[in-house]
Scaffold this motif. Structure first.
Motif, PDB file in Angstrom:
ATOM      1  N   LEU A   1      -4.413 156.424  61.034  1.00 59.48           N
ATOM      2  CA  LEU A   1      -5.429 155.387  60.853  1.00 59.48           C
ATOM      3  C   LEU A   1      -6.855 155.920  60.771  1.00 59.48           C
ATOM      4  N   ASP A   2      -7.180 156.905  61.606  1.00 60.93           N
ATOM      5  CA  ASP A   2      -8.587 157.264  61.751  1.00 60.93           C
ATOM      6  C   ASP A   2      -8.987 158.477  60.927  1.00 60.93           C
ATOM      7  N   SER A   3      -8.052 159.040  60.168  1.00 64.34           N
ATOM      8  CA  SER A   3      -8.379 160.270  59.453  1.00 64.34           C
ATOM      9  C   SER A   3      -8.094 160.105  57.976  1.00 64.34           C
ATOM     10  N   TYR A   4      -8.600 161.071  57.225  1.00 63.09           N
ATOM     11  CA  TYR A   4      -8.567 160.903  55.782  1.00 63.09           C
ATOM     12  C   TYR A   4      -8.289 162.236  55.109  1.00 63.09           C
ATOM     13  N   ASN A   5      -7.254 162.283  54.355  1.00 64.54           N
ATOM     14  CA  ASN A   5      -6.915 163.441  53.537  1.00 64.54           C
ATOM     15  C   ASN A   5      -7.085 164.767  54.265  1.00 64.54           C
ATOM     16  N   THR A   6      -7.858 165.688  53.688  1.00 61.79           N
ATOM     17  CA  THR A   6      -7.931 167.000  54.329  1.00 61.79           C
ATOM     18  C   THR A   6      -8.950 167.024  55.464  1.00 61.79           C
ATOM     19  N   GLY A   7      -9.431 165.876  55.880  1.00 62.90           N
ATOM     20  CA  GLY A   7     -10.248 165.787  57.087  1.00 62.90           C
ATOM     21  C   GLY A   7     -11.678 166.285  56.936  1.00 62.90           C
TER      22      GLY A   7
ATOM     23  N   GLY B   1       7.381 151.534  50.978  1.00 64.60           N
ATOM     24  CA  GLY B   1       6.781 152.871  51.069  1.00 64.60           C
ATOM     25  C   GLY B   1       5.291 152.805  51.323  1.00 64.60           C
ATOM     26  N   SER B   2       4.884 151.858  52.170  1.00 64.38           N
ATOM     27  CA  SER B   2       3.465 151.679  52.426  1.00 64.38           C
ATOM     28  C   SER B   2       3.248 151.319  53.885  1.00 64.38           C
ATOM     29  N   ASN B   3       2.497 152.158  54.583  1.00 66.70           N
ATOM     30  CA  ASN B   3       2.100 151.804  55.946  1.00 66.70           C
ATOM     31  C   ASN B   3       0.687 151.249  55.878  1.00 66.70           C
ATOM     32  N   ALA B   4       0.589 150.069  55.290  1.00 66.23           N
ATOM     33  CA  ALA B   4      -0.735 149.509  55.007  1.00 66.23           C
ATOM     34  C   ALA B   4      -1.559 149.280  56.271  1.00 66.23           C
ATOM     35  N   ARG B   5      -0.889 149.003  57.374  1.00 71.26           N
ATOM     36  CA  ARG B   5      -1.632 148.755  58.616  1.00 71.26           C
ATOM     37  C   ARG B   5      -2.510 149.962  58.964  1.00 71.26           C
ATOM     38  N   PHE B   6      -2.057 151.160  58.594  1.00 69.11           N
ATOM     39  CA  PHE B   6      -2.834 152.373  58.860  1.00 69.11           C
ATOM     40  C   PHE B   6      -3.615 152.842  57.635  1.00 69.11           C
ATOM     41  N   ALA B   7      -2.993 152.776  56.476  1.00 70.52           N
ATOM     42  CA  ALA B   7      -3.610 153.401  55.311  1.00 70.52           C
ATOM     43  C   ALA B   7      -4.563 152.460  54.572  1.00 70.52           C
TER      44      ALA B   7
END
Ligand code: SF4
Ligand code: SF4
Ligand code: FES
Lengths: 286, 641
Positions: B531-537, B120-126
């Motif tokens: 990959l390039d964004s974070y939470n509520t942006g 349950g982890s997309n570590a490559r992106f997160a």
């Protein structure tokens, strides 16, 4: 508590460096020893986070008993070795390497290049103005970083950083052979059409400024880039729990670029797109 | 295709305090004195019905002061942060098993392990830089397994991808456990010496045969068997997870189910063998460690423990409530009931980050008093009575944060904050003073030293030492020694006295997602990060990422074809709670019946209108990962040119 593993014990290797006794931990390179002894050996393709590639040969030294000159960046120190760093032969070789490079590549943003050219008496102009230059304009195809292959010395550091040594994106490769060899993104595609994920780890390792942050590129173009007016402060990225260390380069209270300490146990000098470029929000000052 | 506004909203920094005299009026600029007086009055009137939202992105020092403010100035343990929406189940699960909520391993260990399970982890992106460590492990010969409903770019590095149905992690884990037991691969010596409840666990997993698991999870029995054998036979193995495990109505149970596998095989408490929950915010770990959670005092010391309370009571000259406070989730419920009347919200944006966001906004509107301390006028700040401009924690503030490998590191001020913005600690202390407590700290180091004197796990970490060693992992009780990089080595001690409390197996049962799919809502929507964004942006929206393409509803090719929709076409996405309009994207990582969205562009597509506020009863985390939706084609729009 259980015992703390100490790792394999390291022995010291003893050898002579310019006639003086030198002791370095097993596995160290001649270059490591030179730096520890405060000797200035020029390097271009050596990267402290990368496996030595031996591409540029600007770091050569003489080793007693060796027919050819030896690249200090990749040769491991061996017991009893006699190394001379500043011989006529080594200096001459470095001089020629610098002349060849500086005649065909724009080294204006390579740290150290101008001093080395002066110190070694290199005369890049002696090949005449016709020396091969790519003569192409810098590639600005996105807002984050710029590629100026006129400055590229084909050291392959960016290929290694993007490839299996760190990022494993394999967006950067070498195309062509011999004189035609050059660095390209997927056979000359714009970055935006490639596998590039904009981590900027290639920019971090590029020794010449062929790859540079757009912020730096723009400021240089505008004549406002002034490293002497910049401060470097290391802090921690706020975008996820990995905790990467960011070195913020600040000029006039603006973050102008972000790097990461190469000896950091979390990052080894690498970052992702958010850590490397995601700082703009703090300076949206209305 | 209709044109959408593809440029995310960019926020400009708050430079001076804002107040308003009634909720119908716009904000007006105020002096710090006026804003703080107003705040002090608002808070004083709310003693007994107050909640503090601390910030998992701010420093340890700020979290320490914020929880102290709640406990000492406001007399309540109602202090929590957004870890509630992500990793609270990891903390709850790990502390139930081992007595401590931290991930057990260091990043370096994954480079020297034999099997890596990414669950349950997309570590490559997160968690890209953590994934670099994992890839070094793979290059050193480790085998990687990816357990994830989506075939993510993390899964591309795996030996095998186990594409399970959303919400079937417990059946999968139990089947893996049963297979390990039946194949005789359980580490009996470890189980016998260091764990409890094995017999009950054995009976619990006995029905989960590989074929039943195949039916429920959708993963071929052979693949489950292979994972079980690889994990159990490995000399060293790392089990890593993120929100794919925790953001469920039974997130803590999911975490327990994974921990069981480590107990079964002895893959914990040794170098290279461990459990690694990867944190989504820079200081989720530290916020909890600093006591900005309702059940723990700084140093993760239990509030119900009278000895711990006494230590803090004498240090702080106060009385600490001898019961747990409310979690963030419970605070929202208490707002609904009217028993929570005032909130101090620091650096959080619940108006956009909570599941079922409309409900969250309605509840905050009903408060008597809301003060928001932030660097931007967020959607949450827009609801406030007073807005206090703060400094950015990572670039304008001195202090420390604690990462996912429990490494405490120094953050430093590199730029001067804009306008009249002030540091969080400074603001909190000023307010405390106005409310009758004389708090002055010379600097963040003084706060840190107070914490060090009260938290044995942090005692040996002076600022000097943190600087010199580029961070130190807790526990660090001594100022001149370092502990191993992994936790719970005690479990391997031959001497029972030193081995300490046994680690219990978690007897958890499968419970499918609350929001079931049916004919009306046939598609399972799951959420995650890009990959390039974070939470509520709010922050990541400001840099010009070439990868950013706004919010889409991602479908597999088959589902897109079935609905007769194409890339870029706008559709209505409806759940039992609300609906949004979003353009379609086709992603081969998805399978029929599974759709994907993010929370990164709430101003454009408010994904949280769709998600369900079904909470894990232990940790309070909502089931962001499993909503039932349907896709409606919009009537064709004819453009007149
Ligand atoms: S672009 Fe830079 S790093 Fe890459 S080969 Fe050229 S000089 Fe080396
Ligand atoms: S640089 Fe990337 S991986 Fe590192 S902490 Fe920041 S967001 Fe996380
Ligand atoms: S630096 Fe040694 S060969 Fe280039």
């Amino acid at each position: 508590m259980t015992a703390i593993p100490l790792g394999v014990p390291r022995r010291l290797v003893e050898f002579t460096l310019d006639g003086q006794e030198a002791r370095v931990p097993e596995g160290s390179t001649v270059l490591d020893a030179c730096r520890a002894a405060g000797k200035d050996v020029p390097t271009l393709c050596q990267g402290d986070t990368l496996t030595p590639k031996n591409a540029c040969r600007v770091c050569v030294v003489e080793v007693e008993g060796s027919r050819t000159l030896v690249p200090a960046c990749s040769r491991r120190a061996e017991p009893g070795m006699e190394v001379r760093t500043d011989t006529e032969r080594a200096r001459h070789s470095r001089k020629v390497v610098l002349e060849l490079l500086a005649s065909s590549v724009d080294l204006s943003t390579t740290p150290g290049a101008a001093e080395w050219i002066r110190d070694y008496g290199a005369e890049p102009d002696r090949f005449g103005p016709g020396a091969a230059r790519l003569d192409e304009v810098p590639r600005v195809d996105n807002d984050l970083y710029v590629r100026d292959y006129d400055k590229c010395i084909l050291c392959y550091k960016c290929v290694d950083a993007c490839g299996e040594q760190w990022q494993n994106s394999f967006a950067i490769s070498v195309v062509g052979r011999g004189f035609d060899a050059r660095i390209a993104v997927e056979r000359d595609a714009p970055l935006t059409d490639s596998a590039c994920v904009y981590c900027g780890n290639c920019v971090e390792v590029c020794p010449t400024g062929a790859l540079s942050f757009k912020s730096e590129f723009d400021m240089r173009a505008a004549g406002t880039w002034d490293e002497s007016a910049q401060t470097e402060t290391t802090t921690v990225c706020a975008y996820c729990g990995v905790g990467c260390n960011l070195t913020l380069h600040v000029q006039d209270n603006e973050i102008v670029k972000v790097t990461s300490p190469h000896d950091n146990p979390v990052t080894h000098g690498n970052l992702c797109i958010k850590g490397r470029f995601g700082y703009q929000h703090v300076q949206n000052r209305g | 295709m209709r044109e959408r506004d593809r440029i995310p909203k960019t926020y400009t920094r708050l430079t001076h305090p804002l107040v308003r005299d009634s909720r119908d009026e716009p904000f007006r600029r105020a002096s710090w004195d006026e804003a703080l007086d107003r705040t002090a009055r608002g808070l004083a009137a709310a003693r007994g019905s107050f909640g503090m939202f601390s910030c998992a992105r701010a420093t340890n020092e700020m979290n320490y002061v914020a929880q102290k403010f709640a406990r000492v100035v406001m007399g309540t343990n109602n202090v929590d942060s957004c870890n509630r929406t992500c990793h609270a189940p990891s903390v709850a699960g790990l502390s139930a098993a081992f007595g401590s909520g931290g991930g057990t391993s260091s990043y370096e260990e994954i480079e020297h392990t034999d099997v890596i399970v990414m669950w349950g982890s997309n570590a490559r992106f997160a968690h890209p830089i953590f994934f670099q460590h994992a890839l070094r492990g793979v290059r050193n010969g480790a085998r990687m397994y990816a357990v994830d409903p989506r075939r993510t770019s993390t899964a591309e590095w795996a030996e095998s991808w186990l594409g399970l149905n959303v919400g079937t992690d417990i059946p999968m884990a139990h089947a893996v456990g049963r297979e390990i037991i039946h194949a005789g691969l359980a580490n009996e010596a470890f189980i016998e010496r260091a764990t409890s409840g094995f017999e009950e666990y054995r009976q619990l997993v006995e029905p989960w045969t590989l074929s039943l698991a195949q039916k429920v999870t959708g993963v071929p029995a052979a693949a489950i068997r292979e994972l079980a054998h690889a994990y159990a036979r490995a000399e060293r193995a790392q089990l890593c997870w993120t929100l794919g495990i925790t953001e469920h109505h039974n997130g803590t149970d999911n975490v327990r189910a994974l921990i069981n596998l480590s107990l079964l095989t002895g893959h914990v408490g040794r170098y290279g063998s461990g459990l690694q929950p990867l944190r989504g915010q820079n200081n989720v770990q530290g916020g909890g460690d600093m006591g900005a959670i309702p059940n723990r005092l700084p140093g993760f010391q239990d509030i119900l423990d009278a000895g711990s309370r006494l230590k803090f009571e004498s240090a702080w000259d106060t009385v600490i409530q001898p019961h747990y406070g409310l979690t963030l989730t419970e605070m929202f419920e208490a707002m609904e009931e009217g028993s929570l009347r005032a909130v101090y919200c620091i650096g959080e944006n619940p108006a956009q980050s909570e599941a079922d966001s409309e409900q969250a906004v309605r509840r905050m509107r009903a408060l008597d008093f809301l003060v928001v301390q932030d660097i931007f006028l967020t959607k949450t700040a827009e609801l406030a009575d007073v807005v206090l401009p703060a400094t950015a924690g990572w670039a304008e503030t001195e202090g420390t944060t604690t990462n996912s490998e429990r490494r405490v590191q120094r953050v430093r001020r590199a730029v001067t904050p804009p306008g009249e913005a002030r540091e969080d600690i400074d603001i909190l202390c000023d307010l405390a003073t106005r409310l009758g407590h004389d708090w002055t700290y010379a600097d963040s180091e003084a706060v840190w030293n107070e914490l060090r004197s009260l938290s044995p796990d942090h005692h040996g970490m002076t600022y000097d030492r943190l600087e010199r060693l580029q961070g130190i992992q807790w526990p660090c009780p001594s100022a001149d020694a370092l502990e191993p990089s992994y936790l719970h080595g005690r479990l391997w001690e031959p001497d029972p006295a030193r081995r300490g409390v046994r680690a219990p197996f978690g007897l958890v049962r499968h419970d499918p997602p609350v929001d079931l799919t049916d004919e009306r809502y046939p598609i399972r929507l799951t959420t995650g990060r890009r990959l390039d964004s974070y939470n509520t942006g709010v922050q990541s929206g400001s840099f010009a990422s070439p990868l950013r393409r706004g919010e889409y509803i991602e479908l597999c090719p088959e589902d897109a074809e079935r609905h007769g929709v194409v890339v870029g076409e706008e559709v209505r996405v409806a759940s039992r709670r609300g609906s949004v309009v979003a353009p379609v994207w086709i992603d081969l990582a998805l399978r029929p019946g599974l759709a994907f969205m993010t929370m990164h562009f709430p101003d454009e597509v408010d994904t949280n209108q769709l998600t369900i506020e079904a909470n894990c009863p232990i940790a309070g985390t909502a089931e962001f990962k499993a909503s039932a939706i349907r896709i409606e084609k919009l009537p064709a729009v004819t453009y007149v040119r």
